[in-house]
Each structure stands twice: as structure tokens, then as C-alpha cells.
Design a protein around this motif. Structure first.
Motif, PDB file in Angstrom:
ATOM      1  N   GLU A  21       0.876  -1.168   0.000  1.00  0.00           N
ATOM      2  CA  GLU A  21       0.000   0.000   0.000  1.00  0.00           C
ATOM      3  C   GLU A  21       0.913   1.218   0.000  1.00  0.00           C
ATOM      4  O   GLU A  21       1.704   1.389   0.917  1.00  0.00           O
ATOM      5  CB  GLU A  21      -0.881   0.010   1.235  1.00  0.00           C
ATOM      6  N   GLU A 164      -3.859   6.693  -2.036  1.00  0.00           N
ATOM      7  CA  GLU A 164      -3.353   5.413  -1.527  1.00  0.00           C
ATOM      8  C   GLU A 164      -3.497   4.368  -2.625  1.00  0.00           C
ATOM      9  O   GLU A 164      -4.606   4.082  -3.096  1.00  0.00           O
ATOM     10  CB  GLU A 164      -4.102   4.965  -0.274  1.00  0.00           C
ATOM     11  N   ASP A 206       3.269   0.864   3.143  1.00  0.00           N
ATOM     12  CA  ASP A 206       2.996  -0.197   4.120  1.00  0.00           C
ATOM     13  C   ASP A 206       3.153  -1.511   3.370  1.00  0.00           C
ATOM     14  O   ASP A 206       2.636  -1.657   2.267  1.00  0.00           O
ATOM     15  CB  ASP A 206       1.564  -0.112   4.659  1.00  0.00           C
ATOM     16  N   GLU A 224       1.223  -6.594   8.447  1.00  0.00           N
ATOM     17  CA  GLU A 224       1.428  -5.355   7.704  1.00  0.00           C
ATOM     18  C   GLU A 224       2.454  -4.504   8.423  1.00  0.00           C
ATOM     19  O   GLU A 224       2.254  -4.149   9.588  1.00  0.00           O
ATOM     20  CB  GLU A 224       0.083  -4.613   7.603  1.00  0.00           C
ATOM     21  N   LYS A 226       4.117  -1.019   8.817  1.00  0.00           N
ATOM     22  CA  LYS A 226       3.650   0.335   8.524  1.00  0.00           C
ATOM     23  C   LYS A 226       4.772   1.312   8.206  1.00  0.00           C
ATOM     24  O   LYS A 226       5.871   1.196   8.757  1.00  0.00           O
ATOM     25  CB  LYS A 226       2.937   0.878   9.780  1.00  0.00           C
ATOM     26  N   LYS A 275      -4.360  -6.587  14.343  1.00  0.00           N
ATOM     27  CA  LYS A 275      -5.026  -5.944  13.218  1.00  0.00           C
ATOM     28  C   LYS A 275      -6.443  -5.499  13.563  1.00  0.00           C
ATOM     29  O   LYS A 275      -7.247  -6.269  14.073  1.00  0.00           O
ATOM     30  CB  LYS A 275      -5.066  -6.940  12.067  1.00  0.00           C
TER      31      LYS A 275
HETATM   32 MG    MG Z   1      -3.627  -0.972   5.076  1.00  0.00          MG
END
Ligand code: MG
Ligand code: ADP
Ligand code: ZN
Length: 488
Positions: A21, A164, A206, A224, A226, A275
Motif C-alpha cells: 500500500e 493510496e 505499508d 502489515e 507500517k 489488526k
Molecule cells: Mg492498510
């Protein structure tokens, strides 16, 4: 590309699946929903107003330029564009988010279903899917001053427009992820939608990663990592996560879906939180912004003004300009350099000579002056004049290097005048040179006699003598022809 070893991606072990992302700050002059300047580096909280600090009773007004840049970006990365714009509220609390929600796009992203092609370091081509690219506003920044028991909030960045870009889970190694990221940045820079400056946070990423036991097994549970803000960190964080998840799976454990941070000093990923699920955000339509429709015509108009992509430029440089691939690589890698070449060719220079001269002399001048190309005194038009003199055999490559410095230093004097004043122009007029050649042959009668007696290698000595007599200004090709004629 750096890329440390990834022992666990060897066959028989764990196979990584990666999706990125990317947050790109769109290069608008003002913020997304107010008229505050969108600029990096101003003193804290000086670019704020009642709207971006979420004072009660204020309303957002959509910045059309953010939409335009978002569409351009979407087209550049091969996406479909939605003609209806709707915004949603993503609700969460954080001190750098004064509204208590972020205006984003949830179920109707501006761009969707893209295909993006890029090159791997070994030159092979990869194509991956772009699931969606949506508009949203950035948050502010929380600063934790060292040694002080307090935190500070800077809202200058709050409300700047972001796109994004969410890739499909299509990447298969950290090195591939890094190559994708670099190609994406170059494409977006070419499209003119963002400076993509990672140090200023205008391009950050990310990284989602899961492992599976074979290349056709179902995807595993992802984590994920970040806010990665360098290509090196993306690769390092993914490698660290491969190590960590492999160890968990090797020990018979299960990976827990979580959001992680990466600490560059330790090279390790650390869990920030497990998450959050989509329903945690309580998404709903942004009631303060009505749905907004754009026309398909407008989108096609933008497609028409979209600047050439780096891939297309490379193809043109190799296919039409017939440049060596490594010259094309270097000229495409830096958009300003390619722009300089195109302008020089537009001014009448031959592409091959112009490319060589720009890559050596113009770059040398830029490095010496420590200035970007567009701040140099030397212009594409003047480079075209220098290159024309070289191509016409009136200026040797060596002499053109001296001339470069003069052309940069005296922008008000015409190129040809400078070359004449510095006595750099070659004498290639055959009449003028014939005289010089005959004089030299008379002086070097001894050499000539031995040459005629069969010592043909003495031709080079005679050629050298003529060049010397012309003080290096003779065109070697012309001298060779004249010598051959006179000696025949
Ligand atoms: Mg995300
Ligand atoms: P979220 O908002 O939860 O981060 P998004 O849909 O915005 O979810 O992004 C999910 C990202 O994770 C995408 O880039 C997608 O390709 C990637 N992804 C999804 N499933 C997996 C998986 N099993 N392994 C690795 N990456 C995944
Ligand atoms: Zn504002």
C-alpha cells in the motif's frame, strides 16, 4: 539494490506473498478540503485553519486539483477511473487527527483494477495488479521530544491530499517489491502528480507479507509493516518479517494478523497492535461532501495530456533515437535529464551526439555547479549548437569540452563566437588544409621518401605532423583524405 539474503524463500521452505500500500502526497498548492498551503518544512502549526483543525461548524470544500492529479496518477498506473466521487469517514481516534475521523474513500475508490508493468533488476518484465487507488486526507504529526515528558502535535500536514495505491498480493520477493516501488515512483514523477520525495514523506509504503509452503498453496495470514520510507527499509523490513514468520511457522505456530513497525537500528519488526477489522472504523458516507460526478470526456482529456511514461520514453530513445540501451537507461532514470535531451533534439541536434554530450558534459557542469539542470546557464538550444559543430566536424570532442565551460560561464555570448574567440574551431576546409598538408610533406621529405619506399606505417607519423602543424584544429578525417590523395 541492496537486498540481504532470504534463506527461507528457498524451495522446500516458505514462499512469500507480498502486497504494498503506497501513500503518495499529491502535489497540490493547497490542502484537500481547505485553502491552507500544502507545504513541507514550515514552522509547526503555521499552515492551519478552522477546517483542518476541525473547529465545530466548519465544512470541507473539495480541491479540484487533488481530483485531477488523482485521475492523472490512476491513468499513469493503468487503472480504470470512476466517474462518481464519493467520500467516506474512517473513524478512529489519534492525537494527530483532530476530527476523530479521516475523510477517505471506502467502497468507491477513484481508481480501480489497474495493471502495472515494471522491470526487474535482471531486465525481465513483471506485471502486477493494482486493486484500487483512492483519495484521502493525510493526518498531522505527533512529535515526542527526547528527554521531555510530553508530546507535541503539528497539524501542518493534516488535510494534505493523498492517493493510496493498493497492489494485489502479487509480489513474490522483497527485491521484487523494491523494484515495483521504484518503478511506481518513477511513473508517478513522470506523470507530474507528486515529487515522491521519501525523505519528506510524500511517498511512503505499508508492506503486507504472508508465507505459504508452496507456490500454489492458498495464501497464509498476513502482517502489515507500517510507514516504510526508504527502498532499503522496505526490503530490510520484508526480509526481517520473512525470518520472523518462518520461525513461528517452523515451530508449528500460527501467524497472527497484526500491524507492525520496523526499527531500522535493530533491523527487526515489532508489533504495534493486532489488526483492526474494517468494522472497527465504522465507515459511513461523508455527509458534508455531496457525491461529485466527472465526465468520461474529462477523463479522456486528461489521458491526452498525460506526459509520456518512462517506459514509453525508453522505447523511443532506443527505437527512434537509436541510443545505446545504457544511455537510454541513464537519460530516463532522471526525468529532467531526458527532458533536457528532448529539448536539445527539438532545437535541431542529432539525438545520439546530443545524448553523449549531455551525459558527459552537461552532467559534469551540473555536478560542478551543484545545481539542477534547469538552473544551469547552458540551455538545450546552446547544447544543440555545440553538438552541431561537433557533428559537422568543425569542433573536436576534446575541444567541445573546453567550450562547455565557456558556454556555461558566458551565457550572453553566442556559441560560435565563443568557439572562435577560444580558437577551438577545426580547420576542415579542404583548400586551407591542402596548403598545410603540402607544407608538411615538403618539410618531412625524408619520411615521405621512406613511406613511398614501402614503410606504409609512417602514414600515422605524417598524419600526426599535419595535425600538429594545424595546432590540433584540423579535422582528422579530412587530413587523412588529403594525405592519401597527395601521397598517391
Ligand atoms: Mg492498510
Ligand atoms: P488493509 O486496509 O487491511 O490494510 P487493504 O485492502 O487496504 O487492507 O490492503 C491489503 C494489502 O495486503 C493489499 O496490498 C493486498 O495485496 C495485500 N494482501 C492481502 N492478502 C495478503 C496475503 N495473504 N499476503 C500478503 N499480502 C496480502
Ligand atoms: Zn486548513
Amino acid at each position: 539494490m541492496t537486498g540481504t539474503a532470504t534463506p527461507h524463500s528457498a524451495p522446500g521452505r516458505w514462499f512469500p506473498v507480498i502486497g504494498l500500500e503506497i501513500h503518495v502526497q499529491l502535489a497540490t498548492a493547497t490542502k484537500m478540503f481547505c485553502r491552507c498551503e500544502a507545504r513541507y518544512g514550515a514552522p509547526p502549526n503555521t499552515l492551519v485553519c478552522p477546517v483542518c483543525t476541525a473547529q465545530p461548524g466548519t465544512l470541507p470544500v473539495l480541491n479540484a486539483e487533488a481530483v485531477r492529479l488523482g485521475v492523472l496518477a490512476g491513468l499513469a498506473i493503468g487503472c480504470e477511473i470512476d466517474t462518481v466521487l464519493e467520500f467516506d469517514r474512517k473513524n478512529y481516534y489519534y492525537p494527530d487527527l483532530p476530527k476523530g475521523y479521516q475523510i477517505s474513500q471506502y467502497d468507491r475508490p477513484l481508481c480501480h483494477d489497474g495493471r502495472f508493468a515494471f522491470e526487474l533488476p535482471d531486465g525481465s518484465r513483471r506485471e502486477i495488479t493494482i486493486q484500487r487507488a483512492h483519495l484521502e486526507e493525510d493526518s498531522g504529526k505527533v512529535i515526542h521530544p527526547e528527554g521531555l515528558d510530553l508530546s507535541l502535535v503539528d497539524l501542518n500536514r493534516a488535510g494534505t491530499p493523498l492517493l493510496e495505491i493498493v497492489s494485489g498480493p502479487d509480489l513474490r520477493s522483497p527485491a521484487e517489491a523494491s523494484a515495483y516501488l521504484q518503478a511506481m515512483r518513477q511513473t508517478l514523477r513522470y506523470a507530474g502528480v507528486s515529487d515522491c520525495d521519501m525523505e519528506k514523506g510524500s511517498f511512503r509504503c505499508d508492506a503486507n507479507l504472508s508465507l505459504r509452503p508452496s507456490e500454489d498453496a492458498p495464501f497464509g495470514t498476513r502482517t502489515e509493516v507500517k510507514n516504510l520510507n526508504s527502498f532499503r527499509f522496505v526490503e530490510a523490513a520484508l526480509n526481517a518479517e520473512i525470518e520472523r514468520q518462518s520461525a513461528v511457522l517452523d515451530a508449528g505456530g500460527t501467524v497472527i494478523q497484526a500491524t507492525l513497525g520496523f526499527d531500522p537500528d535493530s533491523g527487526l519488526t515489532t508489533q504495534l497492535r493486532t489488526k483492526e477489522e474494517v468494522h472497527d472504523y465504522r465507515y459511513f458516507r461523508e455527509p458534508d461532501l455531496p457525491a461529485f460526478a466527472v465526465t468520461a470526456d474529462w477523463i479522456e482529456q486528461l489521458r491526452g495530456v498525460l506526459p509520456e511514461s518512462p517506459v514509453a520514453r525508453h522505447q523511443r530513445y532506443v527505437g527512434v533515437f537509436a541510443l545505446a540501451p545504457e544511455h537510454a537507461d541513464a537519460l530516463v532514470a532522471d526525468k529532467a535529464l531526458g527532458d533536457f535531451l528532448d529539448a536539445t533534439v527539438d532545437a535541431g541536434a542529432s539525438p545520439g551526439s546530443a545524448a553523449r554530450w549531455i551525459l558527459s558534459e552537461v552532467l559534469r557542469l551540473a555536478n560542478a555547479a551543484k545545481r539542477p539542470l534547469d538552473e544551469l546557464a547552458i540551455t538545450p538550444a546552446r547544447v544543440a549548437e555545440v553538438v552541431a559543430l561537433v557533428d559537422a566536424g568543425q569542433l573536436s570532442l576534446q575541444a567541445s569540452r573546453h567550450l562547455a565551460t565557456a558556454v556555461e560561464g558566458q551565457p550572453e555570448v553566442a556559441v560560435r563566437e565563443l568557439a572562435e574567440a577560444l580558437d577551438l574551431l577545426q580547420v576542415s576546409g579542404a583548400d586551407e588544409l591542402t596548403g598545410v598538408v603540402r607544407e608538411v610533406l615538403a618539410v618531412e621529405a625524408d619520411l615521405v621518401a621512406r613511406y613511398r619506399g614501402g614503410k606504409t606505417e609512417l602514414f600515422h607519423a605524417l598524419l600526426g605532423a599535419v595535425m600538429k602543424a594545424s595546432r590540433g584544429k584540423a579535422n582528422p578525417g579530412t587530413v587523412r583524405e588529403l594525405l592519401e590523395r597527395e601521397l598517391a
